[in-house]
Scaffold this motif. Structure first.
Motif, PDB file in Angstrom:
ATOM      1  N   LEU A   3       0.861  -1.171   0.000  1.00 27.79           N
ATOM      2  CA  LEU A   3       0.000   0.000   0.000  1.00 27.79           C
ATOM      3  C   LEU A   3       0.899   1.224   0.000  1.00 27.79           C
ATOM      4  O   LEU A   3       1.798   1.324   0.850  1.00 27.79           O
ATOM      5  CB  LEU A   3      -0.910   0.014   1.228  1.00 27.79           C
ATOM      6  N   VAL A   4       0.656   2.130  -0.918  1.00 27.85           N
ATOM      7  CA  VAL A   4       1.506   3.309  -1.044  1.00 27.85           C
ATOM      8  C   VAL A   4       0.649   4.554  -0.921  1.00 27.85           C
ATOM      9  O   VAL A   4      -0.274   4.763  -1.727  1.00 27.85           O
ATOM     10  CB  VAL A   4       2.263   3.315  -2.387  1.00 27.85           C
ATOM     11  N   GLU A   5       0.955   5.362   0.090  1.00 30.73           N
ATOM     12  CA  GLU A   5       0.233   6.605   0.311  1.00 30.73           C
ATOM     13  C   GLU A   5       0.937   7.763  -0.395  1.00 30.73           C
ATOM     14  O   GLU A   5       2.160   7.737  -0.592  1.00 30.73           O
ATOM     15  CB  GLU A   5       0.128   6.931   1.813  1.00 30.73           C
ATOM     16  N   SER A   6       0.177   8.762  -0.726  1.00 30.64           N
ATOM     17  CA  SER A   6       0.720   9.988  -1.297  1.00 30.64           C
ATOM     18  C   SER A   6      -0.218  11.134  -0.970  1.00 30.64           C
ATOM     19  O   SER A   6      -1.343  10.923  -0.522  1.00 30.64           O
ATOM     20  CB  SER A   6       0.885   9.855  -2.814  1.00 30.64           C
ATOM     21  N   GLY A   7       0.275  12.351  -1.194  1.00 31.61           N
ATOM     22  CA  GLY A   7      -0.570  13.523  -1.010  1.00 31.61           C
ATOM     23  C   GLY A   7      -0.293  14.323   0.236  1.00 31.61           C
ATOM     24  O   GLY A   7      -0.896  15.380   0.440  1.00 31.61           O
ATOM     25  N   GLY A   8       0.601  13.854   1.081  1.00 33.22           N
ATOM     26  CA  GLY A   8       0.915  14.613   2.278  1.00 33.22           C
ATOM     27  C   GLY A   8       1.712  15.861   1.952  1.00 33.22           C
ATOM     28  O   GLY A   8       2.142  16.071   0.820  1.00 33.22           O
ATOM     29  N   THR A  13      -3.148  26.100   8.846  1.00 34.83           N
ATOM     30  CA  THR A  13      -4.403  25.849   9.557  1.00 34.83           C
ATOM     31  C   THR A  13      -5.578  26.334   8.713  1.00 34.83           C
ATOM     32  O   THR A  13      -5.558  27.433   8.162  1.00 34.83           O
ATOM     33  CB  THR A  13      -4.411  26.583  10.899  1.00 34.83           C
ATOM     34  N   GLY A  14      -6.564  25.476   8.590  1.00 34.21           N
ATOM     35  CA  GLY A  14      -7.734  25.790   7.782  1.00 34.21           C
ATOM     36  C   GLY A  14      -7.637  25.306   6.346  1.00 34.21           C
ATOM     37  O   GLY A  14      -8.628  25.358   5.606  1.00 34.21           O
ATOM     38  N   GLY A  15      -6.476  24.844   5.958  1.00 32.90           N
ATOM     39  CA  GLY A  15      -6.268  24.379   4.600  1.00 32.90           C
ATOM     40  C   GLY A  15      -6.765  22.967   4.373  1.00 32.90           C
ATOM     41  O   GLY A  15      -7.325  22.325   5.266  1.00 32.90           O
ATOM     42  N   SER A  16      -6.534  22.481   3.159  1.00 31.99           N
ATOM     43  CA  SER A  16      -7.013  21.154   2.761  1.00 31.99           C
ATOM     44  C   SER A  16      -5.906  20.350   2.105  1.00 31.99           C
ATOM     45  O   SER A  16      -4.990  20.908   1.492  1.00 31.99           O
ATOM     46  CB  SER A  16      -8.171  21.283   1.772  1.00 31.99           C
ATOM     47  N   LEU A  17      -6.019  19.056   2.245  1.00 28.92           N
ATOM     48  CA  LEU A  17      -5.149  18.110   1.553  1.00 28.92           C
ATOM     49  C   LEU A  17      -5.982  16.897   1.161  1.00 28.92           C
ATOM     50  O   LEU A  17      -6.956  16.560   1.843  1.00 28.92           O
ATOM     51  CB  LEU A  17      -3.981  17.654   2.432  1.00 28.92           C
ATOM     52  N   ARG A  18      -5.572  16.229   0.106  1.00 25.46           N
ATOM     53  CA  ARG A  18      -6.226  14.976  -0.293  1.00 25.46           C
ATOM     54  C   ARG A  18      -5.173  13.886  -0.348  1.00 25.46           C
ATOM     55  O   ARG A  18      -4.234  13.953  -1.151  1.00 25.46           O
ATOM     56  CB  ARG A  18      -6.893  15.122  -1.652  1.00 25.46           C
ATOM     57  N   LEU A  19      -5.328  12.910   0.506  1.00 28.95           N
ATOM     58  CA  LEU A  19      -4.410  11.783   0.545  1.00 28.95           C
ATOM     59  C   LEU A  19      -4.935  10.654  -0.335  1.00 28.95           C
ATOM     60  O   LEU A  19      -6.147  10.453  -0.440  1.00 28.95           O
ATOM     61  CB  LEU A  19      -4.243  11.274   1.976  1.00 28.95           C
ATOM     62  N   SER A  20      -4.019   9.939  -0.935  1.00 30.75           N
ATOM     63  CA  SER A  20      -4.372   8.780  -1.755  1.00 30.75           C
ATOM     64  C   SER A  20      -3.597   7.565  -1.271  1.00 30.75           C
ATOM     65  O   SER A  20      -2.488   7.684  -0.754  1.00 30.75           O
ATOM     66  CB  SER A  20      -4.034   9.030  -3.222  1.00 30.75           C
ATOM     67  N   CYS A  21      -4.191   6.406  -1.459  1.00 28.59           N
ATOM     68  CA  CYS A  21      -3.527   5.152  -1.105  1.00 28.59           C
ATOM     69  C   CYS A  21      -3.879   4.139  -2.181  1.00 28.59           C
ATOM     70  O   CYS A  21      -5.058   3.873  -2.437  1.00 28.59           O
ATOM     71  CB  CYS A  21      -3.990   4.666   0.253  1.00 28.59           C
ATOM     72  N   ALA A  22      -2.858   3.573  -2.791  1.00 25.45           N
ATOM     73  CA  ALA A  22      -3.073   2.603  -3.853  1.00 25.45           C
ATOM     74  C   ALA A  22      -2.355   1.303  -3.522  1.00 25.45           C
ATOM     75  O   ALA A  22      -1.241   1.312  -3.006  1.00 25.45           O
ATOM     76  CB  ALA A  22      -2.582   3.147  -5.180  1.00 25.45           C
ATOM     77  N   LYS A  75     -10.085  -1.355  -7.412  1.00 30.45           N
ATOM     78  CA  LYS A  75      -8.670  -0.996  -7.517  1.00 30.45           C
ATOM     79  C   LYS A  75      -7.976  -0.988  -6.162  1.00 30.45           C
ATOM     80  O   LYS A  75      -6.785  -0.684  -6.086  1.00 30.45           O
ATOM     81  CB  LYS A  75      -8.528   0.378  -8.171  1.00 30.45           C
ATOM     82  N   ASN A  76      -8.716  -1.303  -5.101  1.00 33.28           N
ATOM     83  CA  ASN A  76      -8.143  -1.219  -3.747  1.00 33.28           C
ATOM     84  C   ASN A  76      -7.435   0.116  -3.549  1.00 33.28           C
ATOM     85  O   ASN A  76      -6.284   0.180  -3.094  1.00 33.28           O
ATOM     86  CB  ASN A  76      -7.186  -2.386  -3.480  1.00 33.28           C
ATOM     87  N   THR A  77      -8.148   1.152  -3.889  1.00 32.46           N
ATOM     88  CA  THR A  77      -7.630   2.504  -3.751  1.00 32.46           C
ATOM     89  C   THR A  77      -8.552   3.279  -2.821  1.00 32.46           C
ATOM     90  O   THR A  77      -9.779   3.186  -2.930  1.00 32.46           O
ATOM     91  CB  THR A  77      -7.574   3.198  -5.123  1.00 32.46           C
ATOM     92  N   VAL A  78      -7.965   4.033  -1.945  1.00 35.13           N
ATOM     93  CA  VAL A  78      -8.757   4.802  -0.995  1.00 35.13           C
ATOM     94  C   VAL A  78      -8.182   6.212  -0.884  1.00 35.13           C
ATOM     95  O   VAL A  78      -6.974   6.418  -1.052  1.00 35.13           O
ATOM     96  CB  VAL A  78      -8.801   4.101   0.389  1.00 35.13           C
TER      97      VAL A  78
END
Length: 118
Positions: A3-8, A13-22, A75-78
């Motif tokens: 499992l490989v995470e990305s997006g960090g 403060t108050g901002g946004s991020l989207r993490l992915s895991c494939a 795709k087992n992606t979250v």
């Protein structure tokens, strides 16, 4: 299975991020996938999970209304959409996958670092 995470990254403060895991490697079926986090000097804690068969999602109280978990079962992606981030959200975020009929998470990623500046 990997499992490989990305997006960090670094966000204010108050901002946004989207993490992915494939997932990669051997094909497997997962019953659910989840996100956990571990802050410096603290134990790993549950953040969110999604159960594929029902599409049910569950969140720890501290992120409800701000984080959204989604994904693609085939795709087992979250993903983890994180909005209104707070400094206490600074941590290594890890994804995990649980196989059917398993009582625990069977596969874990290495994590992606999220830093929320105040």
């Amino acid at each position: 299975v990997q499992l490989v995470e990305s997006g960090g990254g670094l966000v204010q403060t108050g901002g946004s991020l989207r993490l992915s895991c494939a997932a990669s490697g051997r094909t497997f079926s997962s019953a659910s996938m989840g996100w956990f986090r571990q802050a410096p000097g603290k134990e790993r804690e549950f953040v969110a999970r999604i159960t594929w068969s029902s599409s049910d999602t569950y969140y720890t109280d501290s992120v409800k209304g701000r984080f959204t978990i989604s994904g693609d079962n085939a795709k087992n992606t979250v993903y983890l959409q994180m909005n209104s981030l707070k400094p206490e959200g600074t941590a290594i975020y890890l994804c995990a996958a649980r196989k059917p009929r398993s009582a625990q998470y069977d596969y874990w990623g290495q994590g992606t670092k999220v830093t929320v500046s105040s």
